[in-house]
Design a protein around this motif. Structure first.
Motif, PDB file in Angstrom:
ATOM      1  N   PHE A 158      80.627 -41.001  28.336  1.00 57.67           N
ATOM      2  CA  PHE A 158      80.020 -40.989  27.003  1.00 57.67           C
ATOM      3  C   PHE A 158      78.937 -39.914  26.899  1.00 57.67           C
ATOM      4  CE2 PHE A 158      76.865 -42.515  23.902  1.00 57.67           C
ATOM      5  CZ  PHE A 158      77.673 -42.764  22.801  1.00 57.67           C
ATOM      6  N   GLN A 159      78.251 -39.632  27.996  1.00 58.06           N
ATOM      7  CA  GLN A 159      77.167 -38.650  27.975  1.00 58.06           C
ATOM      8  C   GLN A 159      77.667 -37.258  27.604  1.00 58.06           C
ATOM      9  OE1 GLN A 159      74.190 -40.133  28.227  1.00 58.06           O
ATOM     10  NE2 GLN A 159      75.447 -41.947  28.578  1.00 58.06           N
ATOM     11  N   ASP A 160      78.933 -36.969  27.929  1.00 60.79           N
ATOM     12  CA  ASP A 160      79.486 -35.629  27.680  1.00 60.79           C
ATOM     13  C   ASP A 160      80.379 -35.547  26.457  1.00 60.79           C
ATOM     14  OD1 ASP A 160      78.292 -34.658  30.016  1.00 60.79           O
ATOM     15  OD2 ASP A 160      79.970 -35.394  31.227  1.00 60.79           O
ATOM     16  N   THR A 161      80.839 -36.678  25.920  1.00 58.55           N
ATOM     17  CA  THR A 161      81.876 -36.619  24.886  1.00 58.55           C
ATOM     18  C   THR A 161      81.515 -37.100  23.491  1.00 58.55           C
ATOM     19  OG1 THR A 161      82.706 -38.790  25.538  1.00 58.55           O
ATOM     20  CG2 THR A 161      83.717 -36.858  26.585  1.00 58.55           C
ATOM     21  N   PRO A 162      80.304 -37.636  23.215  1.00 57.54           N
ATOM     22  CA  PRO A 162      80.107 -38.176  21.870  1.00 57.54           C
ATOM     23  C   PRO A 162      80.241 -37.115  20.781  1.00 57.54           C
ATOM     24  CG  PRO A 162      78.032 -38.166  23.069  1.00 57.54           C
ATOM     25  CD  PRO A 162      79.113 -37.737  24.024  1.00 57.54           C
ATOM     26  N   ARG A 163      80.956 -37.490  19.721  1.00 55.10           N
ATOM     27  CA  ARG A 163      81.139 -36.601  18.576  1.00 55.10           C
ATOM     28  C   ARG A 163      80.914 -37.411  17.300  1.00 55.10           C
ATOM     29  NH1 ARG A 163      84.147 -34.983  22.513  1.00 55.10           N
ATOM     30  NH2 ARG A 163      84.656 -32.843  22.938  1.00 55.10           N
ATOM     31  N   GLY A 164      80.598 -36.714  16.231  1.00 53.09           N
ATOM     32  CA  GLY A 164      80.411 -37.368  14.939  1.00 53.09           C
ATOM     33  C   GLY A 164      79.261 -38.354  14.984  1.00 53.09           C
ATOM     34  N   PRO A 165      79.480 -39.573  14.447  1.00 50.39           N
ATOM     35  CA  PRO A 165      78.408 -40.575  14.418  1.00 50.39           C
ATOM     36  C   PRO A 165      77.902 -40.936  15.811  1.00 50.39           C
ATOM     37  CG  PRO A 165      80.242 -41.266  13.044  1.00 50.39           C
ATOM     38  CD  PRO A 165      80.685 -40.041  13.778  1.00 50.39           C
ATOM     39  N   LEU A 166      78.779 -40.881  16.809  1.00 49.92           N
ATOM     40  CA  LEU A 166      78.354 -41.199  18.167  1.00 49.92           C
ATOM     41  C   LEU A 166      77.398 -40.133  18.698  1.00 49.92           C
ATOM     42  CD1 LEU A 166      81.654 -42.526  19.760  1.00 49.92           C
ATOM     43  CD2 LEU A 166      79.893 -43.753  18.500  1.00 49.92           C
ATOM     44  N   GLN A 167      77.627 -38.895  18.312  1.00 51.19           N
ATOM     45  CA  GLN A 167      76.722 -37.826  18.717  1.00 51.19           C
ATOM     46  C   GLN A 167      75.351 -38.032  18.074  1.00 51.19           C
ATOM     47  OE1 GLN A 167      77.882 -33.834  17.606  1.00 51.19           O
ATOM     48  NE2 GLN A 167      76.915 -33.016  19.440  1.00 51.19           N
ATOM     49  N   LEU A 168      75.350 -38.506  16.829  1.00 52.34           N
ATOM     50  CA  LEU A 168      74.088 -38.801  16.155  1.00 52.34           C
ATOM     51  C   LEU A 168      73.336 -39.901  16.906  1.00 52.34           C
ATOM     52  CD1 LEU A 168      72.091 -38.518  13.823  1.00 52.34           C
ATOM     53  CD2 LEU A 168      73.493 -40.159  12.550  1.00 52.34           C
ATOM     54  N   LEU A 169      74.038 -40.959  17.304  1.00 51.99           N
ATOM     55  CA  LEU A 169      73.402 -42.025  18.078  1.00 51.99           C
ATOM     56  C   LEU A 169      72.805 -41.478  19.372  1.00 51.99           C
ATOM     57  CD1 LEU A 169      75.748 -45.153  17.869  1.00 51.99           C
ATOM     58  CD2 LEU A 169      73.409 -44.931  17.024  1.00 51.99           C
ATOM     59  N   SER A 170      73.554 -40.640  20.062  1.00 52.87           N
ATOM     60  CA  SER A 170      73.067 -40.055  21.312  1.00 52.87           C
ATOM     61  C   SER A 170      71.830 -39.200  21.082  1.00 52.87           C
ATOM     62  CB  SER A 170      74.159 -39.208  21.967  1.00 52.87           C
ATOM     63  OG  SER A 170      75.202 -40.027  22.409  1.00 52.87           O
ATOM     64  N   ARG A 171      71.828 -38.448  20.006  1.00 47.99           N
ATOM     65  CA  ARG A 171      70.661 -37.600  19.707  1.00 47.99           C
ATOM     66  C   ARG A 171      69.445 -38.447  19.324  1.00 47.99           C
ATOM     67  NH1 ARG A 171      73.039 -32.206  16.745  1.00 47.99           N
ATOM     68  NH2 ARG A 171      74.130 -31.464  18.583  1.00 47.99           N
ATOM     69  N   LEU A 172      69.668 -39.525  18.582  1.00 53.49           N
ATOM     70  CA  LEU A 172      68.560 -40.420  18.242  1.00 53.49           C
ATOM     71  C   LEU A 172      67.977 -41.051  19.503  1.00 53.49           C
ATOM     72  CD1 LEU A 172      69.901 -42.181  15.037  1.00 53.49           C
ATOM     73  CD2 LEU A 172      67.952 -40.626  15.187  1.00 53.49           C
ATOM     74  N   ARG A 173      68.856 -41.457  20.422  1.00 57.00           N
ATOM     75  CA  ARG A 173      68.404 -42.015  21.695  1.00 57.00           C
ATOM     76  C   ARG A 173      67.528 -41.004  22.433  1.00 57.00           C
ATOM     77  NH1 ARG A 173      72.784 -41.475  25.259  1.00 57.00           N
ATOM     78  NH2 ARG A 173      72.026 -39.356  25.105  1.00 57.00           N
ATOM     79  N   SER A 174      68.027 -39.785  22.567  1.00 59.69           N
ATOM     80  CA  SER A 174      67.282 -38.756  23.293  1.00 59.69           C
ATOM     81  C   SER A 174      65.969 -38.426  22.599  1.00 59.69           C
ATOM     82  CB  SER A 174      68.134 -37.497  23.429  1.00 59.69           C
ATOM     83  OG  SER A 174      69.283 -37.768  24.195  1.00 59.69           O
ATOM     84  N   TRP A 175      65.988 -38.318  21.289  1.00 57.48           N
ATOM     85  CA  TRP A 175      64.778 -38.023  20.513  1.00 57.48           C
ATOM     86  C   TRP A 175      63.726 -39.107  20.734  1.00 57.48           C
ATOM     87  CZ3 TRP A 175      63.150 -40.814  16.010  1.00 57.48           C
ATOM     88  CH2 TRP A 175      62.055 -40.251  15.350  1.00 57.48           C
ATOM     89  N   SER A 176      64.140 -40.368  20.721  1.00 56.10           N
ATOM     90  CA  SER A 176      63.169 -41.447  20.875  1.00 56.10           C
ATOM     91  C   SER A 176      62.573 -41.472  22.280  1.00 56.10           C
ATOM     92  CB  SER A 176      63.795 -42.799  20.526  1.00 56.10           C
ATOM     93  OG  SER A 176      64.778 -43.170  21.461  1.00 56.10           O
ATOM     94  N   LEU A 177      63.353 -41.118  23.280  1.00 51.69           N
ATOM     95  CA  LEU A 177      62.857 -41.155  24.655  1.00 51.69           C
ATOM     96  C   LEU A 177      61.988 -39.946  25.005  1.00 51.69           C
ATOM     97  CD1 LEU A 177      65.996 -42.497  26.523  1.00 51.69           C
ATOM     98  CD2 LEU A 177      63.934 -43.754  25.855  1.00 51.69           C
ATOM     99  N   LYS A 178      62.270 -38.801  24.431  1.00 55.14           N
ATOM    100  CA  LYS A 178      61.523 -37.587  24.766  1.00 55.14           C
ATOM    101  C   LYS A 178      60.056 -37.664  24.357  1.00 55.14           C
ATOM    102  CE  LYS A 178      65.368 -34.361  24.732  1.00 55.14           C
ATOM    103  NZ  LYS A 178      66.027 -33.276  24.012  1.00 55.14           N
ATOM    104  N   ARG A 179      59.704 -38.586  23.512  1.00 53.39           N
ATOM    105  CA  ARG A 179      58.328 -38.711  23.057  1.00 53.39           C
ATOM    106  C   ARG A 179      57.486 -39.589  23.987  1.00 53.39           C
ATOM    107  NH1 ARG A 179      60.263 -35.010  20.801  1.00 53.39           N
ATOM    108  NH2 ARG A 179      60.267 -34.597  18.602  1.00 53.39           N
ATOM    109  N   SER A 180      58.097 -40.197  24.986  1.00 52.50           N
ATOM    110  CA  SER A 180      57.364 -41.041  25.918  1.00 52.50           C
ATOM    111  C   SER A 180      56.563 -40.193  26.900  1.00 52.50           C
ATOM    112  CB  SER A 180      58.320 -41.928  26.714  1.00 52.50           C
ATOM    113  OG  SER A 180      58.937 -42.860  25.869  1.00 52.50           O
TER     114      SER A 180
END
Length: 186
Positions: A158-180
């Motif tokens: 999943f880390q390498d293949t998310p596309r479309g809405p799944l890619q958005l979820l992955s980016r939201l996850r990364s965005w939320s964690l990078k602020r820690s």
């Protein structure tokens, strides 16, 4: 004074940060479940809260629960739950509002759930709590996608293949964690 080893959000170097504050440290603990709910995150959060109280810290716990409630034990531990059943939109709004209050009054936050809601709270408030530690035990973007049948990939694939809405979820996850300030993994 309390010293924290801190990874700077603006550079790749470790820096020391002093959080001067008269009186005891106020720690916010954010988790998806808390006793009486049963599970690893609930047990860990309760042990962390108990240890912080033992050290004479003030502790605010925010968790999801079966009903909205607020309780205080011995004036040192304050528990607030946001009702889990019902509308996702209502739960998200209530969680963000409660998290904004935590960001305002706490010296440090231990985030073990509600990652995206936490980041939205900091964003809408204009700043976050002085110090945030995030404990990550799984990829919530993959878990949500797997539970809803949106992906059949393993968590690694999943880390390498998310596309479309799944890619958005992955980016939201990364965005939320990078602020820690610090990310802890088991």
């Amino acid at each position: 004074e309390l010293m924290f080893a801190r990874h700077s959000r603006s550079s790749n170097s470790d820096v020391m940060r002093v959080l001067p504050r008269p009186g005891p440290l106020r720690l916010g603990i954010v988790c998806g479940i808390y006793p009486p709910d049963i599970g690893g995150p609930a047990t860990f959060a309760q042990r962390l809260a108990d240890e912080a109280v033992r050290r004479d810290w003030l502790v605010d716990v925010l968790a999801l629960g079966n009903e909205d409630r607020r309780t205080t034990e011995d004036g040192r531990l304050h528990l607030e739950t946001v009702q889990r059943p019902g509308s996702q939109a209502r739960r998200t709004i209530r969680s963000v509002l409660a998290l904004r209050r935590l960001h305002e009054r706490c010296d440090a936050l231990w985030i073990n759930g509600l990652f995206l809601e936490n980041r939205l709270a900091a964003l809408t408030r204009g700043k976050s709590c002085p110090y945030e530690v995030t404990k990550v035990v799984a990829d919530w973007a993959w878990e949500l996608s797997d539970r809803r049948g949106w992906t059949t990939e393993t968590v690694e694939a999943f880390q390498d293949t998310p596309r479309g809405p799944l890619q958005l979820l992955s980016r939201l996850r990364s965005w939320s964690l990078k602020r820690s300030d610090l990310i802890v993994v088991p």
